[in-house]
Design an enzyme around this catalytic site. Sequence first.
Site, PDB file in Angstrom:
ATOM      1  N   ALA A   1       2.337  -1.073  -1.354  1.00  0.00           N
ATOM      2  CA  ALA A   1       2.895  -1.703  -2.550  1.00  0.00           C
ATOM      3  C   ALA A   1       4.299  -2.202  -2.266  1.00  0.00           C
ATOM      4  O   ALA A   1       4.980  -1.712  -1.358  1.00  0.00           O
ATOM      5  CB  ALA A   1       2.905  -0.706  -3.711  1.00  0.00           C
ATOM      6  N   ASP A   2       4.720  -3.172  -3.067  1.00  0.00           N
ATOM      7  CA  ASP A   2       6.087  -3.666  -3.020  1.00  0.00           C
ATOM      8  C   ASP A   2       6.480  -4.048  -4.438  1.00  0.00           C
ATOM      9  O   ASP A   2       5.672  -4.621  -5.165  1.00  0.00           O
ATOM     10  CB  ASP A   2       6.211  -4.876  -2.092  1.00  0.00           C
ATOM     11  CG  ASP A   2       7.664  -5.264  -1.892  1.00  0.00           C
ATOM     12  OD1 ASP A   2       8.386  -4.495  -1.209  1.00  0.00           O
ATOM     13  OD2 ASP A   2       8.080  -6.295  -2.431  1.00  0.00           O
ATOM     14  N   THR A   3       7.700  -3.712  -4.819  1.00  0.00           N
ATOM     15  CA  THR A   3       8.174  -3.975  -6.176  1.00  0.00           C
ATOM     16  C   THR A   3       9.370  -4.908  -6.138  1.00  0.00           C
ATOM     17  O   THR A   3      10.282  -4.708  -5.327  1.00  0.00           O
ATOM     18  CB  THR A   3       8.546  -2.657  -6.880  1.00  0.00           C
ATOM     19  OG1 THR A   3       7.396  -1.798  -6.917  1.00  0.00           O
ATOM     20  CG2 THR A   3       9.026  -2.904  -8.301  1.00  0.00           C
TER      21      THR A   3
ATOM     22  N   GLY B   1       3.411  -5.539  -6.443  1.00  0.00           N
ATOM     23  CA  GLY B   1       2.237  -6.032  -5.742  1.00  0.00           C
ATOM     24  C   GLY B   1       1.557  -4.860  -5.065  1.00  0.00           C
ATOM     25  O   GLY B   1       2.225  -4.034  -4.441  1.00  0.00           O
TER      26      GLY B   1
END
Length: 186
Positions: A69-71, A106
Site C-alpha cells: 500500500a501507499d498513502t 493505493g
Amino acid sequence: MQKIILASQSPRRKQLLEWAEVPFEIIIKETDESYPDDLSIEEIPVHIARNKALAVQKITDISIPILAADTVVVLGNRIIGKPKDREDAIRILTDLSAQKHQVITGVVIRQANKEIAFADKTEVKFHALEKEQIEFYIDKYKPYDKAGAYAIQEWIGVTGIQSINGDFYNVMGLPVSRVIKALKEF
C-alpha cells in the site's frame, strides 16, 4: 485466513492487520517511489504500491499473497508528501488548517499472476489550527514519516479534525475492511 506478506514497514499498517487478526509476515524491499507524469492522482499510490508488491514478489514465494500500500495526502490538486524537516511540517499543517483534503491509499494484492488493485479515498477537514497547536504537535510527535505531516490517531487528529467522510482506517494507512474483502477473493 491464509497468511500473507505485508510489503510495508509502516507500523500503522502492521497494527491495523494485527487488529483485524490477519496472519502476516513483513518483507520489504526498497523501491523507487517515482511515477509517470501522466498518471491521475488516484493512480499514483496504486502505481507505487504495485512497484512495492512486485519488488517483494521477486524475492519471495509467489504462492503467498502480497499486500502493498501507499498513502498520499492531496490538497486541491497538489500531493503533499512527508515533511522534510520541522519547518516543512509546520508549513504543511498550516496549509491543511481549516481546509478539506483527501487521503488516498493505493492497495495492491498480488499472488502469482493474479492482482487486485484499488484506491480508497477519505475526505478530512481540520478545524483552524493555531500556530502553537501545530508546533506542539510537531515537537512532541515528530510526524516526519507521515504523508501530510500528521497521524489521525495522534493528538492533532483527536483535537484538530472537524470532520471525516470515508474510512477512518484509510487515513491511518490501510482501508482494512476493503482489504479483507479483497483478500477473501484470493
